[in-house]
Scaffold this motif. Structure first.
Motif, mmCIF file in Angstrom:
data_model
loop_
_atom_site.group_PDB
_atom_site.id
_atom_site.type_symbol
_atom_site.label_atom_id
_atom_site.label_comp_id
_atom_site.label_asym_id
_atom_site.label_seq_id
_atom_site.Cartn_x
_atom_site.Cartn_y
_atom_site.Cartn_z
ATOM 1 N N GLN A 1 -40.004 4.436 5.343
ATOM 2 C CA GLN A 1 -40.548 4.702 4.009
ATOM 3 C C GLN A 1 -40.845 3.401 3.275
ATOM 4 O O GLN A 1 -41.873 3.270 2.602
ATOM 5 C CB GLN A 1 -39.590 5.571 3.197
ATOM 6 N N LEU B 1 -35.537 1.694 -1.214
ATOM 7 C CA LEU B 1 -36.570 2.704 -1.435
ATOM 8 C C LEU B 1 -37.306 2.452 -2.746
ATOM 9 O O LEU B 1 -36.687 2.037 -3.741
ATOM 10 C CB LEU B 1 -35.956 4.101 -1.433
ATOM 11 N N ASP C 1 -42.630 6.185 11.721
ATOM 12 C CA ASP C 1 -41.377 6.958 11.689
ATOM 13 C C ASP C 1 -40.711 6.987 13.063
ATOM 14 O O ASP C 1 -39.526 6.664 13.186
ATOM 15 C CB ASP C 1 -41.635 8.388 11.196
ATOM 16 N N LYS D 1 -44.039 1.971 4.701
ATOM 17 C CA LYS D 1 -45.224 2.730 4.246
ATOM 18 C C LYS D 1 -45.631 2.313 2.842
ATOM 19 O O LYS D 1 -46.812 2.262 2.512
ATOM 20 C CB LYS D 1 -44.937 4.238 4.284
ATOM 21 N N ASN D 2 -44.648 2.014 2.021
ATOM 22 C CA ASN D 2 -44.926 1.622 0.640
ATOM 23 C C ASN D 2 -45.345 0.149 0.547
ATOM 24 O O ASN D 2 -46.358 -0.163 -0.070
ATOM 25 C CB ASN D 2 -43.686 1.876 -0.220
ATOM 26 N N GLN E 1 -35.183 6.076 8.545
ATOM 27 C CA GLN E 1 -36.051 6.762 7.575
ATOM 28 C C GLN E 1 -36.307 5.882 6.346
ATOM 29 O O GLN E 1 -37.437 5.804 5.856
ATOM 30 C CB GLN E 1 -35.421 8.096 7.172
#
Length: 175
Positions: A22, A95, A42, A25-26, A18
């Motif tokens: 993430q 993150l 994902d 995606k960023n 996860q």
């Protein structure tokens, strides 16, 4: 909030997938295909990490960064992956809300410490998208040198330029 580092355990791999998705995606918007990032990453990263968990290569190590018991980043690397370049940092992700907090630097240092203790070669390297200027700037700040840039196929079916960053001696990073 205090950053804690630890080795990954069997039950961490879903959370690792996860965090990985993430982060992609960023950071990879405009580099990888938007449809892939919005709809496929994902599940694809989950499958990838479950396979890593179920068939762990003997030279694989994973260090997690946690804040208040929540995984906020990780480093996955392979000791002595290359005779020429040493150990491969295959993944280093933090993150977005925790970037620029020192977590990435601490993950790199912890990885280098393990390499210094456990690898035959004291060199390390990684691959980063040429277009990922934030990551490239970070790697240069922590002593990495761009050795080469090549075209590489990626999970979404695209081809994009990636740069190999190298560190000639992990001991320099540890100190």
């Amino acid at each position: 909030m205090m950053l804690q580092l630890r080795q990954a355990a069997f039950n961490d791999f879903i959370t690792i997938s996860q965090v990985h998705a993430q982060s992609w995606k960023n950071a990879y918007r405009g580099i990888l295909n938007d449809h892939y990032l919005d709809h496929d990453v994902d599940a694809e990263r989950l499958e990838y990490w479950i396979s890593k968990r179920d068939e762990t290569p003997v030279n694989q190590r994973i260090v997690l960064a946690e804040m208040d018991g929540t995984i906020i980043g990780f480093s996955c690397f392979y000791l002595d992956d290359s005779d020429e370049f040493g150990s491969l940092i295959d993944n280093l992700h933090v993150l977005p809300p925790f970037q620029k907090t020192g977590a990435g630097r601490q993950l790199m240092k912890a990885s280098a410490e393990i390499m210094e203790q456990s690898a035959i070669s004291k060199k390390m390297y990684l691959w980063v998208f040429e277009a990922n200027t934030n990551a490239r700037a970070f790697y240069e700040r922590v002593g990495g040198n761009c050795f080469e840039t090549v075209d590489k196929s990626h999970e979404d079916g695209s081809v994009a330029k990636v740069c190999r960053y190298v560190w000639k001696n992990v001991s320099d990073f540890v100190r």
